[in-house]
Design a protein around this motif. Structure first.
Motif, PDB file in Angstrom:
ATOM      1  N   SER A 148       0.827  -1.209   0.000  1.00  0.00           N
ATOM      2  CA  SER A 148       0.000   0.000   0.000  1.00  0.00           C
ATOM      3  C   SER A 148       0.861   1.259   0.000  1.00  0.00           C
ATOM      4  O   SER A 148       0.648   2.164  -0.802  1.00  0.00           O
ATOM      5  CB  SER A 148      -0.928  -0.001   1.221  1.00  0.00           C
ATOM      6  OG  SER A 148      -1.808  -1.101   1.189  1.00  0.00           O
ATOM      7  N   GLU A 149       1.838   1.308   0.896  1.00  0.00           N
ATOM      8  CA  GLU A 149       2.755   2.438   0.957  1.00  0.00           C
ATOM      9  C   GLU A 149       3.893   2.112   1.921  1.00  0.00           C
ATOM     10  O   GLU A 149       3.799   1.156   2.702  1.00  0.00           O
ATOM     11  CB  GLU A 149       2.049   3.713   1.410  1.00  0.00           C
ATOM     12  CG  GLU A 149       1.496   3.664   2.829  1.00  0.00           C
ATOM     13  CD  GLU A 149       0.992   5.026   3.287  1.00  0.00           C
ATOM     14  OE1 GLU A 149       1.804   5.968   3.365  1.00  0.00           O
ATOM     15  OE2 GLU A 149      -0.232   5.123   3.559  1.00  0.00           O
ATOM     16  N   PRO A 150       4.983   2.876   1.908  1.00  0.00           N
ATOM     17  CA  PRO A 150       6.076   2.653   2.862  1.00  0.00           C
ATOM     18  C   PRO A 150       5.620   2.895   4.298  1.00  0.00           C
ATOM     19  O   PRO A 150       4.635   3.598   4.559  1.00  0.00           O
ATOM     20  CB  PRO A 150       7.126   3.678   2.434  1.00  0.00           C
ATOM     21  CG  PRO A 150       6.837   3.957   0.996  1.00  0.00           C
ATOM     22  CD  PRO A 150       5.339   3.884   0.880  1.00  0.00           C
ATOM     23  N   VAL A 151       6.359   2.306   5.223  1.00  0.00           N
ATOM     24  CA  VAL A 151       6.088   2.463   6.649  1.00  0.00           C
ATOM     25  C   VAL A 151       7.333   3.019   7.325  1.00  0.00           C
ATOM     26  O   VAL A 151       8.452   2.546   7.078  1.00  0.00           O
ATOM     27  CB  VAL A 151       5.680   1.122   7.287  1.00  0.00           C
ATOM     28  CG1 VAL A 151       5.665   1.215   8.812  1.00  0.00           C
ATOM     29  CG2 VAL A 151       4.311   0.688   6.777  1.00  0.00           C
ATOM     30  N   VAL A 152       7.132   4.028   8.168  1.00  0.00           N
ATOM     31  CA  VAL A 152       8.224   4.691   8.880  1.00  0.00           C
ATOM     32  C   VAL A 152       8.392   4.066  10.255  1.00  0.00           C
ATOM     33  O   VAL A 152       7.407   3.794  10.955  1.00  0.00           O
ATOM     34  CB  VAL A 152       7.950   6.200   9.019  1.00  0.00           C
ATOM     35  CG1 VAL A 152       9.025   6.870   9.880  1.00  0.00           C
ATOM     36  CG2 VAL A 152       7.873   6.853   7.645  1.00  0.00           C
ATOM     37  N   PHE A 177       8.331  -0.232  -4.775  1.00  0.00           N
ATOM     38  CA  PHE A 177       8.635   1.176  -4.506  1.00  0.00           C
ATOM     39  C   PHE A 177       9.785   1.626  -5.403  1.00  0.00           C
ATOM     40  O   PHE A 177      10.814   0.959  -5.518  1.00  0.00           O
ATOM     41  CB  PHE A 177       9.035   1.359  -3.042  1.00  0.00           C
ATOM     42  CG  PHE A 177       9.442   2.770  -2.689  1.00  0.00           C
ATOM     43  CD1 PHE A 177       8.486   3.716  -2.364  1.00  0.00           C
ATOM     44  CD2 PHE A 177      10.773   3.146  -2.699  1.00  0.00           C
ATOM     45  CE1 PHE A 177       8.853   5.014  -2.042  1.00  0.00           C
ATOM     46  CE2 PHE A 177      11.160   4.428  -2.375  1.00  0.00           C
ATOM     47  CZ  PHE A 177      10.193   5.379  -2.059  1.00  0.00           C
ATOM     48  N   HIS A 178       9.607   2.768  -6.039  1.00  0.00           N
ATOM     49  CA  HIS A 178      10.646   3.346  -6.895  1.00  0.00           C
ATOM     50  C   HIS A 178      10.815   4.815  -6.525  1.00  0.00           C
ATOM     51  O   HIS A 178       9.862   5.505  -6.201  1.00  0.00           O
ATOM     52  CB  HIS A 178      10.269   3.203  -8.372  1.00  0.00           C
ATOM     53  CG  HIS A 178      10.037   1.782  -8.799  1.00  0.00           C
ATOM     54  ND1 HIS A 178      11.045   0.873  -8.985  1.00  0.00           N
ATOM     55  CD2 HIS A 178       8.873   1.105  -9.038  1.00  0.00           C
ATOM     56  CE1 HIS A 178      10.539  -0.293  -9.340  1.00  0.00           C
ATOM     57  NE2 HIS A 178       9.218  -0.185  -9.379  1.00  0.00           N
ATOM     58  N   GLY A 179      12.035   5.262  -6.583  1.00  0.00           N
ATOM     59  CA  GLY A 179      12.296   6.649  -6.226  1.00  0.00           C
ATOM     60  C   GLY A 179      13.171   6.737  -4.994  1.00  0.00           C
ATOM     61  O   GLY A 179      13.676   5.739  -4.466  1.00  0.00           O
ATOM     62  N   GLU A 180      13.356   7.945  -4.503  1.00  0.00           N
ATOM     63  CA  GLU A 180      14.205   8.201  -3.353  1.00  0.00           C
ATOM     64  C   GLU A 180      13.375   8.265  -2.075  1.00  0.00           C
ATOM     65  O   GLU A 180      12.254   8.786  -2.088  1.00  0.00           O
ATOM     66  CB  GLU A 180      14.961   9.513  -3.535  1.00  0.00           C
ATOM     67  CG  GLU A 180      15.947   9.500  -4.690  1.00  0.00           C
ATOM     68  CD  GLU A 180      17.063   8.497  -4.492  1.00  0.00           C
ATOM     69  OE1 GLU A 180      17.525   8.361  -3.337  1.00  0.00           O
ATOM     70  OE2 GLU A 180      17.458   7.837  -5.478  1.00  0.00           O
ATOM     71  N   PRO A 181      13.908   7.763  -0.964  1.00  0.00           N
ATOM     72  CA  PRO A 181      13.193   7.891   0.310  1.00  0.00           C
ATOM     73  C   PRO A 181      13.211   9.344   0.771  1.00  0.00           C
ATOM     74  O   PRO A 181      14.049  10.132   0.323  1.00  0.00           O
ATOM     75  CB  PRO A 181      13.992   6.997   1.255  1.00  0.00           C
ATOM     76  CG  PRO A 181      15.374   6.994   0.677  1.00  0.00           C
ATOM     77  CD  PRO A 181      15.190   7.061  -0.814  1.00  0.00           C
ATOM     78  N   ILE A 187      15.084   0.922   4.222  1.00  0.00           N
ATOM     79  CA  ILE A 187      15.254  -0.514   4.414  1.00  0.00           C
ATOM     80  C   ILE A 187      14.398  -1.197   3.350  1.00  0.00           C
ATOM     81  O   ILE A 187      13.167  -1.167   3.416  1.00  0.00           O
ATOM     82  CB  ILE A 187      14.830  -0.957   5.824  1.00  0.00           C
ATOM     83  CG1 ILE A 187      15.681  -0.254   6.884  1.00  0.00           C
ATOM     84  CG2 ILE A 187      14.951  -2.469   5.969  1.00  0.00           C
ATOM     85  CD1 ILE A 187      15.247  -0.544   8.311  1.00  0.00           C
ATOM     86  N   LYS A 188      15.039  -1.785   2.358  1.00  0.00           N
ATOM     87  CA  LYS A 188      14.320  -2.406   1.249  1.00  0.00           C
ATOM     88  C   LYS A 188      13.893  -3.824   1.626  1.00  0.00           C
ATOM     89  O   LYS A 188      14.709  -4.627   2.062  1.00  0.00           O
ATOM     90  CB  LYS A 188      15.209  -2.439   0.002  1.00  0.00           C
ATOM     91  CG  LYS A 188      15.582  -1.064  -0.540  1.00  0.00           C
ATOM     92  CD  LYS A 188      16.446  -1.197  -1.793  1.00  0.00           C
ATOM     93  CE  LYS A 188      16.816   0.177  -2.346  1.00  0.00           C
ATOM     94  NZ  LYS A 188      17.652   0.071  -3.575  1.00  0.00           N
TER      95      LYS A 188
END
Length: 467
Positions: free
Chosen positions: A108-112, A157-161, A168-169
């Protein structure tokens, strides 16, 4: 005339025989083809069953954890108390850390993950794993404090964090998160709880809008609900197919040779397991493969460890991807294990005579001054029942170790742990690990095991039965 009749009869006979011979040849070719397809499905099916076993184990534990409220989705479920015999939400618990658990839906999306800069010197570790039951990254642990912001990203996920975040990939679309904060006895619990409050996990979009001031929503486990209409003999492959759709990137159908090789048995990321499209020989091969894979997993686990003095050392935890059978076996029996250089959990079920532990007997675990476990953090011995839960006792002690309040050394610097049902008395009570009246097993936790443990030069002593 007789010669002519004989010739006609022979010709007629050949006419009858020739079609039968052709049919037999056709049937033979068909049987060979079917056998080949069955054997191919059997061979590929075993590979797929072993490869996919961590997925199905993670699906079961993840769904159960979310439903029970023991894990939150994209957030951390924090447990501020040390675990006791009343806690049954996790097998082989410890009661030297307070913990927090979460699953990250990276599809769904990255998690912090936010890790605080603690004011006191305190051990902690943030363990991040993928759906293959392999460790992706450990924050803290034997490396020491590692404060800051981390962002977990999935395979698509593509792009810069975002700026000031360490990426963390994770190669699967779901990740597991486990936070452990050390508690140095009951008196230290309030300070440990304050430290635990500083650890956070939340979706990137929520963090960008609200920072760490957020509300935790109700976790939804519906995406992990698996049902199957496949025949019982093929259901394990149907579950693997479900997990492939849930955990993997669609690009794996093209870019991952292992996944591509499974297409011939109806498995793909795009469609899961298309069992209805398979011919009967392929189904037969897969049914055989499922049964054989179970035997391989059982055998692999039985031979996955070195056993010395009754203690079972499993060194492949957290990174067994080089061996599909071993990884499947560990996921089935020790799911979520960390890599051994971070922590190692030797288990023991027998005394120095090779007999199963029983509270009807008395035991001692004796460490001479030079025999204490070589660890950089601490060691702790815990006792469990046959379901791997703590065992209730009036003394309210479930484990004992180097950080236990009041643990006594002998005059020569050695340490003796008394393992028995009855209280050994005031002089030895400080070193007592209470046992039940019946059976039990022991697990030694070695946090930060040093080289002598990792290279096999050091082994724990046997647990001796005493009269």
């Amino acid at each position: 005339m007789k010669t002519k009749c004989t010739f006609i009869a022979l010709a007629f006979g050949l006419a009858l025989v020739s079609p039968l011979t052709g049919a037999a040849q056709t049937n033979d070719a068909k049987n060979v083809s079917e056998q080949a397809r069955e054997e191919r499905a059997y061979a590929v099916g075993i590979q797929a069953a072993l490869w996919g076993r961590p997925f199905t184990e993670y699906l079961k534990t993840g769904a159960a954890g979310l439903k029970a409220g023991a894990v939150y989705l994209n957030y951390l479920r924090k447990f501020p108390n040390l675990k006791t015999a009343a806690d049954h939400f996790v097998n082989t618990p410890n009661n030297v850390t307070i913990d927090a658990y979460g699953q990250a839906d990276l599809g769904s999306e990255p998690v912090v993950i936010s890790v605080p800069a603690l004011q006191d010197k305190r051990y902690y570790i943030v363990q991040v794993g993928d759906a293959f039951d392999e460790i992706v990254y450990n924050v803290g642990g034997i490396k020491g404090p590692e404060p800051g912001l981390f962002v977990l990203t999935g395979p698509d996920f593509h792009g810069e964090p975002p700026m000031n975040m360490k990426q963390i990939k994770v190669r699967t679309k779901y990740a597991t998160m486990a936070v452990r904060v050390f508690v140095n006895g009951e008196a230290d619990l309030p300070a440990a709880r304050e430290a635990q409050k500083g650890f956070h996990a939340l979706p990137l979009s929520v963090f960008q809008k609200q920072g760490l001031k957020y509300e935790i929503p109700q976790s939804d486990a519906s995406a992990l609900a698996f049902t199957s209409a496949a025949p019982e003999s093929l259901r394990s492959f149907d579950e693997i197919g479900f997990c492939m759709k849930l955990y993997l990137s669609a690009s794996d159908d093209v870019n991952d040779p292992m996944v591509v090789s499974f297409h011939c048995i109806g498995l793909s990321v795009a469609r899961g397991f298309e069992w209805r499209t398979l011919d009967e020989p392929t189904k037969r091969g897969l049914a055989r493969a499922a049964a054989t894979a179970e035997q391989i997993i059982e055998d692999s686990y039985a031979h996955s460890a070195e056993i010395v003095n009754g203690w079972r050392y499993t060194m492949g935890g957290g990174r067994a991807g080089y061996d599909l059978a071993l990884r499947a076996a560990l996921a089935s029996n020790l799911i979520g294990a960390n890599v051994p250089e971070q922590m190692l959990y030797p288990n023991n079920r027998v005394d120095d005579r090779g007999q199963s532990f029983s509270g009807a007997n008395k035991y001692e675990l004796h460490f001479s001054k030079d025999e204490l476990p070589p660890v950089s953090v601490f060691w702790n011995l815990a006792m469990y029942d046959d379901k791997e839960f703590f065992i209730e006792n009036d003394f309210k002690r479930y484990s004992i170790g180097s950080t236990t309040d009041g643990l006594k050394k002998d005059d020569d610097g050695s340490i003796t742990i008394y393992i028995q049902h009855d209280n050994p008395g005031p002089d030895e009570q400080s070193n007592w690990l209470p046992a039940p009246a019946g059976g039990f097993n022991l697990t030694m936790r070695l946090y930060g095991p040093q080289s002598p443990i990792l290279d096999g030069a050091y082994h724990l002593p046997a647990v001796k039965r005493v009269e």
